[in-house]
Design an enzyme around this catalytic site. Structure first.
Site, PDB file in Angstrom:
ATOM      1  N   PRO A   1     -23.693 -42.297  17.583  1.00 42.68           N
ATOM      2  CA  PRO A   1     -22.744 -42.743  16.459  1.00 42.68           C
ATOM      3  C   PRO A   1     -21.372 -42.296  16.302  1.00 42.68           C
ATOM      4  O   PRO A   1     -21.205 -40.924  16.837  1.00 42.68           O
ATOM      5  CB  PRO A   1     -23.642 -42.121  15.234  1.00 42.68           C
ATOM      6  CG  PRO A   1     -25.074 -41.936  15.715  1.00 42.68           C
ATOM      7  CD  PRO A   1     -24.832 -41.421  17.120  1.00 42.68           C
ATOM      8  N   GLU A   2     -20.429 -42.882  16.224  1.00 48.24           N
ATOM      9  CA  GLU A   2     -18.954 -42.529  16.381  1.00 48.24           C
ATOM     10  C   GLU A   2     -18.563 -42.616  14.959  1.00 48.24           C
ATOM     11  O   GLU A   2     -19.252 -43.202  14.120  1.00 48.24           O
ATOM     12  CB  GLU A   2     -18.228 -43.572  17.613  1.00 48.24           C
ATOM     13  CG  GLU A   2     -18.871 -43.458  18.958  1.00 48.24           C
ATOM     14  CD  GLU A   2     -18.400 -42.219  19.741  1.00 48.24           C
ATOM     15  OE1 GLU A   2     -17.671 -41.389  19.150  1.00 48.24           O
ATOM     16  OE2 GLU A   2     -18.841 -42.256  20.676  1.00 48.24           O
TER      17      GLU A   2
END
Ligand SMILES: [Zn+2]
Length: 272
Positions: A2-3
């Site tokens: 997840p960014e």
């Protein structure tokens, strides 16, 4: 992994719905990256405040202190107003509240939920120390980016990934922003001029904002708190497109490796 856009989308998916709720129960599964740091029962009966984000961390304020949350490599947070189903094998934290249940699902368990007496106090302060400027906030300017890159001999791609100049420019977004700015990812960070930093800062803002709007890049394990994946990657200009024609000049997109991470560039559009 997840960014920043995914974390921001996650925050938006539950922030308004959980604000003002009261904690009813806390359930812990297998150990995460760091321990909770307080007895789980001590959170019960506390009111929940407005969730905020710093880098890839979410801060959920409670009456006394708050919870600093990170999705690690494979984590996702889902908020459900329905009565909680029994935790599955990969559900390692449930915050059951009067408005619904916030659940962390994390197969690889690099994620974390850590209690801290305040966002500016340890352990939260220690975990948030050294983070660069927020790219979607007004403090992120070309001047600030230029100053942060000055004097660095490392490649601009790696300087951006390090996160101490600006947070949240993960591998996909970094390749895309450097393409949009016309900068070869191998350019020494300290050699990117202020004029080019202006284009780069603008490109970083646009790429991340577009990712938030489109729902983030779809990564196998990522779902926002309502279970939607993202469409960003389908629209990538260079990332994941090695050997395919550049959408701008028709040249061939190349894949290189920098610091053990894949970089994608168009040699016709990007220069040192
Ligand atoms: Zn091109």
């Amino acid at each position: 992994m997840p960014e920043l856009p995914e974390v921001e989308i996650t925050r938006r998916s539950f922030a308004e719905r959980i604000e003002g709720a009261t904690v009813r129960q806390v359930r812990l599964g297998k150990p995460l990256r760091w321990p909770l740091g307080c007895p789980a029962e001590s959170l019960v009966a506390q009111a929940v405040g407005a969730a905020s984000r710093r880098g890839k961390y979410l801060w959920l304020p409670l009456e006394r202190g708050g919870l600093l949350m990170h999705l690690g490599m494979s984590g996702s947070l889902a908020f459900s107003e329905a009565p909680p189903s029994p935790p599955g094998a990969h559900d390692h934290f449930d915050l059951v509240t009067s408005r619904g249940t916030l659940r962390l699902t994390d197969p690889r368990r690099f994620g974390a939920v850590v209690w801290s007496p305040g966002r500016d106090l340890d352990p939260a302060a220690r975990l948030l120390a050294g983070l660069g400027v927020e790219p979607l906030e007004p403090g992120f300017t070309a001047e600030r980016l230029h100053a942060g890159l000055q004097g660095r001999r490392v490649a601009v791609k790696q300087a951006l990934l390090a996160g101490d100049v600006v947070v949240g420019v993960g591998n996909i977004y970094c390749s895309e922003a450097l393409f949009a700015a016309g900068i070869d990812p191998r350019t020494a960070a300290g050699r990117v001029s202020l004029v080019r930093c202006r284009r780069l800062a603008q490109a970083i803002r646009e790429v991340l904002q577009r990712a938030v709007t489109l729902g983030g890049s779809t990564l196998r394990d990522f779902h926002d708190a309502q279970g939607h994946g993202g469409a960003f990657q389908e629209q990538a200009q260079v990332y994941g497109r090695a050997g395919q024609p550049c959408r701008r000049c028709g040249g061939t997109v190349q894949r290189i490796v920098q610091g053990q991470r894949a970089s994608y560039l168009c040699p016709g559009c990007q220069h040192r």
